[in-house]
Write a protein that holds these residues in place. Structure first.
Motif, PDB file in Angstrom:
ATOM      1  N   PRO A 139       0.744  -1.150   0.112  1.00  0.00           N
ATOM      2  CA  PRO A 139      -0.105  -0.023  -0.125  1.00  0.00           C
ATOM      3  C   PRO A 139       0.775   1.214  -0.125  1.00  0.00           C
ATOM      4  O   PRO A 139       0.586   2.343  -0.618  1.00  0.00           O
ATOM      5  N   SER A 143       0.443   4.298  -2.783  1.00  0.00           N
ATOM      6  CA  SER A 143       0.346   5.555  -2.469  1.00  0.00           C
ATOM      7  C   SER A 143       1.395   6.456  -3.234  1.00  0.00           C
ATOM      8  O   SER A 143       1.131   7.687  -3.516  1.00  0.00           O
ATOM      9  N   SER A 146       0.775   6.954  -6.763  1.00  0.00           N
ATOM     10  CA  SER A 146      -0.409   7.632  -7.148  1.00  0.00           C
ATOM     11  C   SER A 146       0.044   9.075  -6.724  1.00  0.00           C
ATOM     12  O   SER A 146      -0.333   9.998  -7.828  1.00  0.00           O
ATOM     13  N   HIS A 191     -14.676   7.233   0.434  1.00  0.00           N
ATOM     14  CA  HIS A 191     -13.755   6.301  -0.147  1.00  0.00           C
ATOM     15  C   HIS A 191     -12.285   6.815   0.017  1.00  0.00           C
ATOM     16  O   HIS A 191     -11.323   6.161   0.316  1.00  0.00           O
ATOM     17  N   PHE A 192     -12.127   8.309  -0.169  1.00  0.00           N
ATOM     18  CA  PHE A 192     -11.009   8.835   0.056  1.00  0.00           C
ATOM     19  C   PHE A 192     -10.324   8.847   1.400  1.00  0.00           C
ATOM     20  O   PHE A 192      -9.241   8.538   1.838  1.00  0.00           O
ATOM     21  N   LEU A 194     -10.897   6.416   3.731  1.00  0.00           N
ATOM     22  CA  LEU A 194     -10.443   5.070   3.785  1.00  0.00           C
ATOM     23  C   LEU A 194      -9.408   4.619   3.104  1.00  0.00           C
ATOM     24  O   LEU A 194      -8.469   3.892   3.485  1.00  0.00           O
ATOM     25  N   MET A 195      -9.024   5.437   1.792  1.00  0.00           N
ATOM     26  CA  MET A 195      -7.760   5.020   0.917  1.00  0.00           C
ATOM     27  C   MET A 195      -6.669   5.573   1.844  1.00  0.00           C
ATOM     28  O   MET A 195      -5.413   4.888   2.122  1.00  0.00           O
ATOM     29  N   LEU A 198      -5.895   3.324   4.690  1.00  0.00           N
ATOM     30  CA  LEU A 198      -5.182   1.954   4.353  1.00  0.00           C
ATOM     31  C   LEU A 198      -3.857   1.963   3.537  1.00  0.00           C
ATOM     32  O   LEU A 198      -2.867   1.432   3.807  1.00  0.00           O
ATOM     33  N   LEU A 199      -3.676   3.276   2.805  1.00  0.00           N
ATOM     34  CA  LEU A 199      -2.575   3.396   1.912  1.00  0.00           C
ATOM     35  C   LEU A 199      -1.344   3.932   2.766  1.00  0.00           C
ATOM     36  O   LEU A 199      -0.053   3.943   2.513  1.00  0.00           O
ATOM     37  N   ASN A 200      -1.668   5.050   3.537  1.00  0.00           N
ATOM     38  CA  ASN A 200      -0.538   5.864   4.175  1.00  0.00           C
ATOM     39  C   ASN A 200      -0.655   5.625   5.741  1.00  0.00           C
ATOM     40  O   ASN A 200       0.639   5.166   6.086  1.00  0.00           O
TER      41      ASN A 200
END
Length: 373
Positions: A139, A143, A146, A191-192, A194-195, A198-200
């Protein structure tokens, strides 16, 4: 059957001090958008925060969350209770507190995302350390890719003028209108949130969990020899990249995100070295870290009173430097208030709620013996 509550885990001074220290950096970042929709305008104050605070202190706070989770596991094992059940209840309560925080105080809440990421961390808790770190790298890599892609494509995620004006009007309005605006903003961008978690945050949770399993912060003789090297790497390599990314238009957001944990580690290493040299450092930061969740919510409450229609409605009225000065002043007052509070109380209000949820009892400060049945 009443659930047994184990005696309180012996507190780790370094953990509390680091947590108390991180609270200040987190507040400096959060107050940018607490005081003005869209955050600070481009300029020296904005560059200062981006270079030395943004993406630095949530990393440290997330690491400490993962470390603390391992202590929760040990506590449950001593009490012959289920670590899974305790962790699930704690994470669900974090999510509930986070949702209330979002609706009534601050859209940029992290507690909801921490609760979600904490459940993911629980699922990874039985992995071997090396495997867990490899899994966590995925993840973080997503990140990084992205952020780099958005930067290279010059994607502008900032508010437009009309959106900023609407947000400012909502901040200055009454509490119900403001709460409705914040909730709509969260619901439309859940969703941002949660993202991000989970990613950071999750990769840093995992690093903290691995360190907690090794009991790294409980053994100064193991980490003290490493600290000078951590400082050198962080300050020598990470600082120039973070400064360049903050003050230039070069496509450096990706590299800055990559090295931000190195600068966070250098900050932590510096504090730990000072902690072992000067007892006053412990006395300043550790009390705030003991009631970190209460202080975190308290920062949002104070900012809401200052900047929104709850109180003085100063959103957009103060210069960026004035806002930073307020952040330093409020944080200093919290450090002093925390030292006073922990001499008289064992837990902060939010800590009491989280502890009650964790242990599944409204008597979380007592040791309850398991009854037959």
């Amino acid at each position: 059957m009443n659930q047994p509550i184990s005696p309180p885990t012996q507190r780790i001074t370094a953990l509390d001090a680091l947590r108390g220290f991180a609270l200040g950096g987190i507040f400096v970042v959060n107050i940018m958008v607490m005081s003005k929709p869209g955050g600070f305008t481009d300029g020296p104050a904005h560059s200062l925060v981006n270079a030395f605070f943004y993406d630095k202190f949530y990393v440290l706070f997330s690491f400490l969350f993962g470390y603390s989770l391992t202590m929760q596991f040990r506590s449950a094992e001593r009490a012959k209770a289920s670590p899974t059940a305790r962790t699930v209840r704690r994470c669900l309560m974090l999510m509930a507190i986070g949702l209330l925080h979002i609706a009534f105080l601050f859209t940029g809440d992290v507690l909801f995302g921490y609760g979600v990421a904490g459940l993911a961390l629980l699922a990874m808790s039985r992995l071997r350390p090396k495997v867990a770190l490899i899994v966590a790298a995925v993840p973080f890599a997503v990140s990084l890719i992205s952020i780099t892609a958005l930067n290279m494509l010059h994607v502008d995620l900032n508010m437009g003028a009309s959106e900023r004006a609407s947000a400012l009007a909502a901040m200055r309005s009454g509490w119900l209108d403001a709460a409705s605006y914040r909730w709509d903003g969260f619901a439309g961008n859940a969703h941002f949130f949660l993202m991000f978690g989970l990613l950071n945050a999750l990769p840093m949770f995992v690093v903290g969990m691995v360190a907690g399993k090794a009991r790294l912060l409980e053994q100064p003789e193991r980490y003290l020899p490493l600290l000078p090297r951590v400082q050198w790497i962080g300050f020598t390599i990470a600082t120039p990249i973070c400064v360049l990314a903050a003050v230039t238009d070069w496509p450096l957001a990706g590299p800055a995100h990559l090295v931000a944990p190195l600068l966070s580690a250098a900050y932590a290493a510096t504090l730990l070295r000072l902690l072992h040299q000067y007892s006053a450092v412990q006395e300043v930061f550790a009390p705030a870290g003991k009631i970190a969740a209460t202080n975190y919510i308290g920062q949002s409450l104070i900012a809401a009173i200052l900047f929104t229609g709850y109180g003085f409605a100063l959103a957009g009225e103060l210069s960026d430097w004035t806002v930073l000065g307020l952040a330093v002043t409020i944080y200093a007052a919290q450090l002093a208030a925390s030292a006073w509070y922990v001499r008289r109380h064992r837990y902060g209000p939010i800590e009491w709620v989280l502890r009650a949820a964790t242990y599944g009892t409204l008597r979380p400060t007592e040791t309850v013996r398991t009854q037959p049945g």
